[in-house]
Design an enzyme around this catalytic site. Structure first.
Site, PDB file in Angstrom:
ATOM      1  N   ASN A  84      -9.874  10.459   4.096  1.00  0.00           N
ATOM      2  CA  ASN A  84      -9.055  11.081   5.138  1.00  0.00           C
ATOM      3  C   ASN A  84      -8.877  12.576   4.820  1.00  0.00           C
ATOM      4  OD1 ASN A  84      -7.179  11.368   7.321  1.00  0.00           O
ATOM      5  ND2 ASN A  84      -6.625   9.210   7.066  1.00  0.00           N
ATOM      6  N   HIS A 114      -7.399  21.056 -19.357  1.00  0.00           N
ATOM      7  CA  HIS A 114      -7.190  22.383 -19.941  1.00  0.00           C
ATOM      8  C   HIS A 114      -6.462  22.243 -21.280  1.00  0.00           C
ATOM      9  CE1 HIS A 114      -8.460  24.278 -16.196  1.00  0.00           C
ATOM     10  NE2 HIS A 114      -7.754  23.346 -15.577  1.00  0.00           N
ATOM     11  N   ALA A 159       0.470   4.523  -2.461  1.00  0.00           N
ATOM     12  CA  ALA A 159       0.667   5.920  -2.065  1.00  0.00           C
ATOM     13  C   ALA A 159       1.500   6.672  -3.100  1.00  0.00           C
ATOM     14  CB  ALA A 159       1.336   5.989  -0.694  1.00  0.00           C
ATOM     15  N   ARG A 182       0.778  -6.333  -9.431  1.00  0.00           N
ATOM     16  CA  ARG A 182       0.432  -7.694  -9.005  1.00  0.00           C
ATOM     17  C   ARG A 182      -1.072  -7.884  -9.055  1.00  0.00           C
ATOM     18  NH1 ARG A 182       0.613  -9.162  -2.740  1.00  0.00           N
ATOM     19  NH2 ARG A 182      -0.774 -10.723  -3.630  1.00  0.00           N
TER      20      ARG A 182
END
Length: 346
Positions: A84, A114, A159, A182
């Site tokens: 997306n 880094h 998310a 889970r």
């Protein structure tokens, strides 16, 4: 060795000032810019740019712009890949995606590391470690995957998660850092439903043999007469659930009860004909996943009669461990039990 060779070998390299790497990055950014400036309807033209940019592009991929990466030649995407808006891949090392990978908006896959030492960092030195993603993986919006991570097959990353270490196959992982919450291994094998009275009556007719006969109910009438919980519609609705197989048949049941300490005890039973056939671990995992979803912050435990080593082995396979032995008072008497607690995720 050139700085590019060092970069690809996972060694410390000069990222900022090296002219060859700078040229590679600018060429890549120009191609990303060209794809990003095309109208969304120019799908074919966008796809042709990404095919020329990536090391490998499987059939049926679709990338919703804007999209950015560092080099492009370290990226491989499998069949039916989708990303997306605002996907960023910092591909200083190889980034590989399997088939059927879906990436939500605002996700980042970063291979570059880094130095902690400020002198080295200010010189523009860095290293890079590869990222590998398996088949059938779904990344929710705003996920960041950090250097060196390998993600297995059939995985959902929730998310906003930050993935800092490897994620095994067949799991859901969420959080910062992302942790497995889970399993998806048993997805579709069993279905959890309210324990209706018709199911409760069926369970009261189950008869276990030999030493396991202690788990048999006498009858539905006896359950009503003695005010057992399974016959109480209110308690049954709150704490009891049925487990159906793929055919929609009742294959087992369980009770989940949160005690005064906030801990959740599971009591369960499987249809006698199903016992001893190697199905127990998947059955218990399905129940455990359901209970953890209802009580995500609670410790989950089981109590097992001392003689029942078959159950102990089954529960161990499902992720539980014995923590102690103790006497426990039940409505049917006082007996010796093993307490088994669900292991905590690392």
């Amino acid at each position: 060795m050139t700085e590019k060779e060092k970069m690809l070998a996972g060694m410390v390299y000069e990222a900022v000032l090296d002219e060859d790497l700078k040229e590679d990055r600018l060429k890549c950014k120009d191609l990303c810019f060209a794809a990003n400036q095309l109208p969304p309807s120019k799908i074919k033209e966008q796809s042709e740019i990404f095919v020329s940019l990536f090391a490998k592009a499987g059939e049926g991929f679709y990338i919703t712009t804007p999209f950015w990466c560092d080099y492009g030649y370290n990226i491989e995407i499998g069949k039916n890949f989708y990303s997306n808006h605002n996907c960023v891949i910092l591909d200083c090392a190889k980034v590989t995606f399997g088939d059927n990978v879906f990436v939500g908006p605002n996700c980042c896959f970063a291979t570059a590391e880094h130095p902690l030492d400020e002198t080295e960092r200010n010189r523009g030195l860095e290293t890079a470690r590869p990222i590998q993603v398996g088949n059938s993986v779904w990344f929710g919006a705003g996920v960041t995957v950090l250097p060196g991570v390998t993600i297995g097959d059939n995985v959902v990353i929730g998310a906003g998660s930050i993935v800092t270490k490897d994620i095994p196959s067949n799991v859901v992982a969420v959080g910062n850092p992302a942790r497995v919450i889970r399993s998806l291994e048993n997805s579709g094998l069993y279905r959890i439903v309210p324990l209706k009275e018709v199911y409760a009556k069926d369970i009261c007719g189950w008869k276990y043999e030999g030493e396991y006969s202690v788990y048999s109910y006498s009858s539905w009438e006896m359950a009503i007469r003695n005010h057992w919980e399974i016959a109480d519609a209110k308690v049954r609705g709150q704490e009891y659930r049925g487990v159906l197989n793929k055919a929609g048949e009742l294959t087992g049941y369980f009770k989940m009860h949160q005690d005064e300490n906030g801990e959740v005890e599971i009591g369960l039973g499987m249809r006698p004909e199903e016992c001893g056939q190697g199905k127990g671990a998947d059955f218990v995992k399905t129940i455990t996943d359901y209970v953890k979803k209802q009580y995500p912050e609670s410790l989950v435990y089981l109590e097992v009669r001392l003689f029942n080593q078959r159950a102990v082995k089954c529960y161990e396979k499902a992720g539980y461990q014995v923590v102690c032995e103790h006497d426990s008072i039940k409505p049917w008497g006082t007996f010796r039990y093993k307490r088994m607690e669900l292991k905590k995720e690392d």
